[in-house]
Scaffold this motif. Sequence first.
Motif, short mmCIF file in Angstrom:
data_model
loop_
_atom_site.label_atom_id
_atom_site.label_comp_id
_atom_site.label_asym_id
_atom_site.label_seq_id
_atom_site.Cartn_x
_atom_site.Cartn_y
_atom_site.Cartn_z
N ARG A 22 60.16 60.44 54.53
CA ARG A 22 58.72 60.46 54.70
C ARG A 22 57.99 59.56 53.68
N PRO A 23 58.45 59.49 52.40
CA PRO A 23 57.73 58.66 51.44
C PRO A 23 57.79 57.17 51.73
N VAL A 24 58.72 56.72 52.57
CA VAL A 24 58.82 55.29 52.88
C VAL A 24 57.79 54.95 53.93
N LYS A 25 56.81 54.13 53.54
CA LYS A 25 55.75 53.74 54.45
C LYS A 25 55.55 52.23 54.37
N ASN A 26 55.09 51.67 55.47
CA ASN A 26 54.75 50.25 55.45
C ASN A 26 53.56 50.02 54.54
N ASP A 27 53.66 49.01 53.73
CA ASP A 27 52.64 48.70 52.74
C ASP A 27 52.21 47.26 52.95
N THR A 28 51.10 47.08 53.66
CA THR A 28 50.63 45.72 53.94
C THR A 28 50.34 44.97 52.66
N GLY A 29 49.80 45.66 51.68
CA GLY A 29 49.53 45.01 50.41
C GLY A 29 50.80 44.52 49.73
N ILE A 55 68.55 51.69 53.29
CA ILE A 55 69.44 52.09 52.20
C ILE A 55 68.84 51.76 50.84
N ASN A 56 68.08 50.69 50.74
CA ASN A 56 67.40 50.35 49.49
C ASN A 56 66.50 51.49 49.03
N ALA A 57 65.90 52.19 49.98
CA ALA A 57 65.00 53.30 49.63
C ALA A 57 65.76 54.54 49.19
N PHE A 58 67.00 54.70 49.60
CA PHE A 58 67.76 55.91 49.29
C PHE A 58 68.35 55.91 47.88
N PRO A 63 64.91 59.29 43.80
CA PRO A 63 66.26 58.92 43.36
C PRO A 63 66.35 58.54 41.88
N GLU A 64 65.24 58.11 41.27
CA GLU A 64 65.30 57.75 39.85
C GLU A 64 65.34 58.97 38.94
N ALA A 106 59.83 51.22 38.20
CA ALA A 106 60.82 51.48 39.24
C ALA A 106 60.16 51.60 40.61
N ALA A 107 59.03 52.30 40.67
CA ALA A 107 58.31 52.45 41.93
C ALA A 107 57.80 51.10 42.43
N HIS A 108 57.29 50.29 41.50
CA HIS A 108 56.80 48.96 41.87
C HIS A 108 57.94 48.09 42.40
N GLY A 109 59.10 48.18 41.73
CA GLY A 109 60.26 47.40 42.17
C GLY A 109 60.71 47.78 43.56
N ARG A 110 60.75 49.10 43.86
CA ARG A 110 61.13 49.54 45.20
C ARG A 110 60.12 49.07 46.23
N ARG A 111 58.84 49.14 45.86
CA ARG A 111 57.78 48.78 46.80
C ARG A 111 57.86 47.32 47.21
N LEU A 112 57.95 46.42 46.23
CA LEU A 112 57.96 45.00 46.54
C LEU A 112 59.30 44.52 47.08
N SER A 113 60.39 45.07 46.55
CA SER A 113 61.69 44.61 47.03
C SER A 113 61.91 45.02 48.48
#
Length: 443
Positions: A212-219, A143-146, A11-12, A364-371
């Motif tokens: 598909r790119p949205v995955k659970n990230d334990t870290g 929706i945050n991921a879209f 999306p970016e 941007a990727a980091h922000g999506r990941r943590l948010s």
Amino acid sequence: MAGRWIETWEPEDETFWREKGERVARRNLWFSVLSEHIGFSIWTLWSVMVLFMGPEYGIDPAGKFFLISTATLVGALVRVPYTFAVARFGGRNWTVFSAVSLLVPTLAAFWVMEPGTSYATFVAVAALTGIGGGNFASSMTNINAFFPLRRKGWALGLNAGGGNIGVPVVQLVGLLVIGTLGASHPRIVLGVYIPLIVLAAVCAALYMDNLRPVKNDTGAALEAVRDPHTWIMAALYIGTFGSFIGYSFAFGLVLQTQFGRTPLQAASLTFIGPLLGSLIRPVGGRLADRYGGARITLATFAAMAAATGVVIHASGNASLPVFLTGFTALFVLTGLGNGSTYKMIPGIFHAKALAGGLDAEAAAAHGRRLSGAAMGLIGAVGALGGLAINLAFRQSFQAAGTGTAAFWSFLAFYGVCFALTWAVYLRRPAPVPTRGRLGYAEV
């Protein structure tokens, strides 16, 4: 449910967004709003059911406050697993499942809603409706991921606002039933929602997508838990969304208990505040996109403190018109604050990534990941604020027969939230890289 999976989502990338992304994201947004809307209606169902529970049910006001508190508590707790379910099962697939699951509490309430049912049964069924509160967390995470960062305030505000409108809508349905047939037909309200739940599930199955790119990230989850900003934003969200949902559940009971309103009189007033608060939530997100979430949030808490002062004055003087004015203002302000605080969450993590030296794309990727990881936790803690409000009202009415003491505690908390917003996000801008400025006032 294998579902429809989108393999690549960027999306970016402005070209991708213009040619394909925006159209797909908007379609998923509208049907996410529908499902979340029904979820909120079921979650707050007992704010309406208690208006039908006259003396023949044998439940005092404290018992009714406990019923709605039970629904609030469960709704807050299930938000955490609902957040991670999106990545595990897919946003579309989980929306279908979570919508269908709303049939369980609705059918259960339809079965037990009559005089003579034990109080323990009512508590158990009220707890079941809490699963509707989880729909918010999964919907917002999805929706945050879209959407790209520059559009998140608007998209998340619209998604949440459309969902929040489920609160006044179910109250309007209750008003219509009480006004036309009296307070002895609660099952009609429940009967209205059964086909709507099926409709939401079918629409999600037909028109939504999995990413598909949205995955659970334990870290990312562990990093979000350790980050102090997650907990600061959770506290601020208690002040905004916690107030909205807590007041939505309790408003009708307060009018009945403190001001002696009949079920019809209470029902004719309770929907106004939640409706206005829901409609204005996207405005809060839009204002945050333009002026910065921290600035809008700070102003909101200042205004909420002032409105609470008006409510305290009206409560002490038993002035219903002034009370309604102040309480309605509180609902509007919580809606604005809901929009601005949710805009802040991805912006904060994005700003920290830029300050740490990451380039724009990586930040941007980091922000999506943590948010994405933080939103479920923040949403759950914020919803617990609604539980605190209902318990505060219960204690205040038990001890003094009015809600004045509860409102004093709310006023103090809004003062804390104001100070926290200013001290953390406005007093000192965040460190920034040399290529450009992005202070916390802009998140």
